[in-house]
Write a protein that holds these residues in place. Sequence first.
Motif, PDB file in Angstrom:
ATOM      1  N   GLY A   1     -23.415  25.761  33.899  1.00  0.00           N
ATOM      2  CA  GLY A   1     -24.666  26.489  33.756  1.00  0.00           C
ATOM      3  C   GLY A   1     -24.502  27.996  33.791  1.00  0.00           C
ATOM      4  O   GLY A   1     -25.452  28.732  33.565  1.00  0.00           O
ATOM      5  N   GLY A   2     -23.289  28.468  34.088  1.00  0.00           N
ATOM      6  CA  GLY A   2     -23.040  29.898  34.023  1.00  0.00           C
ATOM      7  C   GLY A   2     -22.618  30.569  35.309  1.00  0.00           C
ATOM      8  O   GLY A   2     -22.274  31.746  35.302  1.00  0.00           O
ATOM      9  N   VAL A   3     -22.625  29.862  36.431  1.00  0.00           N
ATOM     10  CA  VAL A   3     -22.216  30.478  37.690  1.00  0.00           C
ATOM     11  C   VAL A   3     -20.713  30.743  37.647  1.00  0.00           C
ATOM     12  O   VAL A   3     -19.921  29.848  37.376  1.00  0.00           O
ATOM     13  CB  VAL A   3     -22.570  29.576  38.894  1.00  0.00           C
ATOM     14  CG1 VAL A   3     -22.065  30.171  40.190  1.00  0.00           C
ATOM     15  CG2 VAL A   3     -24.072  29.349  38.957  1.00  0.00           C
ATOM     16  N   ALA A   4     -20.312  31.988  37.908  1.00  0.00           N
ATOM     17  CA  ALA A   4     -18.907  32.362  37.807  1.00  0.00           C
ATOM     18  C   ALA A   4     -18.142  32.163  39.111  1.00  0.00           C
ATOM     19  O   ALA A   4     -16.957  31.882  39.101  1.00  0.00           O
ATOM     20  CB  ALA A   4     -18.781  33.817  37.363  1.00  0.00           C
ATOM     21  N   LEU A   5     -18.812  32.297  40.250  1.00  0.00           N
ATOM     22  CA  LEU A   5     -18.152  32.179  41.545  1.00  0.00           C
ATOM     23  C   LEU A   5     -18.973  31.247  42.419  1.00  0.00           C
ATOM     24  O   LEU A   5     -20.167  31.479  42.640  1.00  0.00           O
ATOM     25  CB  LEU A   5     -18.027  33.558  42.212  1.00  0.00           C
ATOM     26  CG  LEU A   5     -17.303  33.609  43.544  1.00  0.00           C
ATOM     27  CD1 LEU A   5     -15.836  33.192  43.376  1.00  0.00           C
ATOM     28  CD2 LEU A   5     -17.382  35.015  44.123  1.00  0.00           C
ATOM     29  N   ILE A   6     -18.337  30.179  42.888  1.00  0.00           N
ATOM     30  CA  ILE A   6     -19.031  29.180  43.694  1.00  0.00           C
ATOM     31  C   ILE A   6     -18.362  29.089  45.052  1.00  0.00           C
ATOM     32  O   ILE A   6     -17.163  28.817  45.136  1.00  0.00           O
ATOM     33  CB  ILE A   6     -19.014  27.797  43.004  1.00  0.00           C
ATOM     34  CG1 ILE A   6     -19.735  27.875  41.663  1.00  0.00           C
ATOM     35  CG2 ILE A   6     -19.633  26.742  43.905  1.00  0.00           C
ATOM     36  CD1 ILE A   6     -19.660  26.597  40.850  1.00  0.00           C
TER      37      ILE A   6
ATOM     38  N   ARG B   1     -21.429  38.018  36.993  1.00  0.00           N
ATOM     39  CA  ARG B   1     -21.610  38.357  38.403  1.00  0.00           C
ATOM     40  C   ARG B   1     -22.536  37.375  39.116  1.00  0.00           C
ATOM     41  O   ARG B   1     -23.106  37.692  40.160  1.00  0.00           O
ATOM     42  CB  ARG B   1     -22.136  39.789  38.504  1.00  0.00           C
ATOM     43  CG  ARG B   1     -21.107  40.766  37.948  1.00  0.00           C
ATOM     44  CD  ARG B   1     -21.698  42.083  37.540  1.00  0.00           C
ATOM     45  NE  ARG B   1     -20.734  42.841  36.761  1.00  0.00           N
ATOM     46  CZ  ARG B   1     -20.404  44.094  37.010  1.00  0.00           C
ATOM     47  NH1 ARG B   1     -20.958  44.741  37.992  1.00  0.00           N
ATOM     48  NH2 ARG B   1     -19.514  44.693  36.256  1.00  0.00           N
ATOM     49  N   LEU B   2     -22.668  36.189  38.560  1.00  0.00           N
ATOM     50  CA  LEU B   2     -23.495  35.153  39.186  1.00  0.00           C
ATOM     51  C   LEU B   2     -22.662  34.401  40.216  1.00  0.00           C
ATOM     52  O   LEU B   2     -21.562  33.939  39.930  1.00  0.00           O
ATOM     53  CB  LEU B   2     -24.016  34.171  38.138  1.00  0.00           C
ATOM     54  CG  LEU B   2     -24.964  34.745  37.093  1.00  0.00           C
ATOM     55  CD1 LEU B   2     -25.307  33.684  36.060  1.00  0.00           C
ATOM     56  CD2 LEU B   2     -26.222  35.279  37.736  1.00  0.00           C
ATOM     57  N   MET B   3     -23.216  34.255  41.427  1.00  0.00           N
ATOM     58  CA  MET B   3     -22.524  33.547  42.496  1.00  0.00           C
ATOM     59  C   MET B   3     -23.466  32.564  43.161  1.00  0.00           C
ATOM     60  O   MET B   3     -24.649  32.845  43.330  1.00  0.00           O
ATOM     61  CB  MET B   3     -22.008  34.526  43.545  1.00  0.00           C
ATOM     62  CG  MET B   3     -21.223  33.841  44.621  1.00  0.00           C
ATOM     63  SD  MET B   3     -21.233  34.746  46.147  1.00  0.00           S
ATOM     64  CE  MET B   3     -20.327  33.614  47.177  1.00  0.00           C
ATOM     65  N   MET B   4     -22.932  31.414  43.509  1.00  0.00           N
ATOM     66  CA  MET B   4     -23.676  30.432  44.281  1.00  0.00           C
ATOM     67  C   MET B   4     -23.026  30.364  45.659  1.00  0.00           C
ATOM     68  O   MET B   4     -21.817  30.140  45.761  1.00  0.00           O
ATOM     69  CB  MET B   4     -23.616  29.062  43.608  1.00  0.00           C
ATOM     70  CG  MET B   4     -24.442  28.008  44.324  1.00  0.00           C
ATOM     71  SD  MET B   4     -24.371  26.403  43.515  1.00  0.00           S
ATOM     72  CE  MET B   4     -22.906  25.725  44.277  1.00  0.00           C
ATOM     73  N   THR B   5     -23.802  30.574  46.709  1.00  0.00           N
ATOM     74  CA  THR B   5     -23.249  30.556  48.056  1.00  0.00           C
ATOM     75  C   THR B   5     -22.968  29.131  48.512  1.00  0.00           C
ATOM     76  O   THR B   5     -23.505  28.167  47.980  1.00  0.00           O
ATOM     77  CB  THR B   5     -24.219  31.214  49.052  1.00  0.00           C
ATOM     78  OG1 THR B   5     -25.443  30.471  49.057  1.00  0.00           O
ATOM     79  CG2 THR B   5     -24.479  32.654  48.682  1.00  0.00           C
TER      80      THR B   5
END
Length: 97
Positions: free
Chosen positions: A46-51, A21-25
């Motif tokens: 690095g693990g961000v699932a949604l960018i 559930r990690l997201m980068m805006t």
Amino acid sequence: MASFPHLFEPIQLGTLSLRNRLMMTAHNRPMQPVRYLRYLEERSKGGVALIGIQAGDSIWSYPSSPGRFIPEYAGDTDAILPNPASPEGVKYYDDRV
């Protein structure tokens, strides 16, 4: 993490399956597209699932011609090209000026 027990669990968003559930805006990127893609790739590794990525008026939508060839920008993936709305950008992107 005790405060966020579900953070690293998979989640389904409609038809989209995410590994966590990690997201980068989306945010402005002061770098060339090649370097920006490497930057996004590293965030994903690095693990961000949604960018989120910037759409619309961005460096990819800047006109590429007609324009002057400026040698100091040639082949430099770290070069920051001038904003086309700036006086320098108008001179860089438009031969009519």
